[in-house]
Design a protein around this motif. Structure first.
Motif, mmCIF file in Angstrom:
data_model
loop_
_atom_site.group_PDB
_atom_site.id
_atom_site.type_symbol
_atom_site.label_atom_id
_atom_site.label_comp_id
_atom_site.label_asym_id
_atom_site.label_seq_id
_atom_site.Cartn_x
_atom_site.Cartn_y
_atom_site.Cartn_z
ATOM 1 N N ALA A 77 0.837 -1.205 0.000
ATOM 2 C CA ALA A 77 0.000 0.000 0.000
ATOM 3 C C ALA A 77 0.874 1.258 0.000
ATOM 4 O O ALA A 77 0.584 2.224 -0.712
ATOM 5 C CB ALA A 77 -0.936 -0.007 1.203
ATOM 6 N N LEU A 78 1.960 1.246 0.770
ATOM 7 C CA LEU A 78 2.867 2.391 0.794
ATOM 8 C C LEU A 78 3.566 2.573 -0.548
ATOM 9 O O LEU A 78 3.782 3.704 -1.000
ATOM 10 C CB LEU A 78 3.898 2.235 1.918
ATOM 11 N N ALA A 103 -2.202 5.900 -11.308
ATOM 12 C CA ALA A 103 -1.341 5.188 -10.364
ATOM 13 C C ALA A 103 -1.751 3.723 -10.223
ATOM 14 O O ALA A 103 -0.893 2.836 -10.189
ATOM 15 C CB ALA A 103 -1.373 5.885 -9.003
ATOM 16 N N ILE A 104 -3.044 3.461 -10.165
ATOM 17 C CA ILE A 104 -3.518 2.074 -10.058
ATOM 18 C C ILE A 104 -3.150 1.294 -11.326
ATOM 19 O O ILE A 104 -2.701 0.142 -11.256
ATOM 20 C CB ILE A 104 -5.036 2.020 -9.789
ATOM 21 N N LEU A 105 -3.312 1.907 -12.483
ATOM 22 C CA LEU A 105 -2.938 1.238 -13.735
ATOM 23 C C LEU A 105 -1.435 0.963 -13.790
ATOM 24 O O LEU A 105 -1.003 -0.112 -14.228
ATOM 25 C CB LEU A 105 -3.374 2.077 -14.937
ATOM 26 N N ILE A 143 -4.849 -5.709 -4.578
ATOM 27 C CA ILE A 143 -5.810 -5.164 -3.619
ATOM 28 C C ILE A 143 -5.142 -4.112 -2.738
ATOM 29 O O ILE A 143 -5.696 -3.040 -2.499
ATOM 30 C CB ILE A 143 -6.424 -6.299 -2.770
ATOM 31 N N ALA A 144 -3.918 -4.400 -2.293
ATOM 32 C CA ALA A 144 -3.186 -3.436 -1.457
ATOM 33 C C ALA A 144 -2.875 -2.167 -2.242
ATOM 34 O O ALA A 144 -2.987 -1.060 -1.710
ATOM 35 C CB ALA A 144 -1.897 -4.071 -0.933
ATOM 36 N N TYR A 145 -2.480 -2.315 -3.508
ATOM 37 C CA TYR A 145 -2.186 -1.135 -4.331
ATOM 38 C C TYR A 145 -3.427 -0.260 -4.485
ATOM 39 O O TYR A 145 -3.378 0.959 -4.310
ATOM 40 C CB TYR A 145 -1.717 -1.549 -5.728
ATOM 41 N N THR A 146 -4.535 -0.892 -4.792
ATOM 42 C CA THR A 146 -5.782 -0.136 -4.983
ATOM 43 C C THR A 146 -6.185 0.567 -3.694
ATOM 44 O O THR A 146 -6.540 1.755 -3.714
ATOM 45 C CB THR A 146 -6.907 -1.073 -5.462
#
Length: 162
Positions: A77-78, A103-105, A143-146
């Protein structure tokens, strides 16, 4: 001779700093300053850069101080928050939610790139590359990235009121 002793003509003398009529003294006027667009952009970029440095430090601490699923999720996530901050730095005039999509892409692209096996080869030659490219694909990372990007976008939007 008409000379007056003991009197002076002080009415024509005015003090410079606030001891006389403050309304006539330009040094004491409070002039509201309006920051130019360029100054606001520079201030925003400096804030984003400072936040990115703090995220890198926090991410390194989390990476080396924690183990297990929670540490992996927080680290991922960070990482995504850092990508969001860097994208915001580059696209400073863009709405935070649009930057979040980018950023998500980007994070998803990096995660899918791990399926090729190239990041492992690159990390073998240049070990710090594993922090940027990772080494193995995991759906939980997505999931963590999103989650990280959405939280960062929400905080940025709340602070800046997009």
């Amino acid at each position: 001779m008409g000379r007056k002793i003991g009197t002076s003509d002080l009415d024509s003398v005015r003090p410079i700093f606030g001891m006389g009529d403050e309304h006539d003294n330009r040094l004491l006027e409070v002039v509201p300053t309006v920051a130019s667009r360029e100054q606001l952009i520079l201030r925003r970029r400096l804030s984003l850069a400072a936040a990115a440095v703090m995220i890198v430090i926090t991410g390194l601490v989390v990476t080396y101080a924690t183990v297990g699923l929670v540490g992996d999720l927080v680290g991922d996530a960070l990482y995504a928050v850092l990508v969001f901050l860097l994208a915001s730095f580059i696209l400073v005039r863009m709405n935070s939610w649009r930057v979040a999509v980018i950023a998500i892409l980007f994070c998803t692209g990096i995660e899918l790139f791990q399926l090729t096996g190239l990041p492992v080869s690159i990390a073998a030659v240049f070990p710090p590359a594993r922090f940027v490219l990772g080494t193995s694909f995991d759906v939980i990372d997505l999931i963590a990235y999103t989650g990280g990007v959405l939280i960062a976008a929400a905080v940025t939007t709340w602070r800046r009121l997009d």
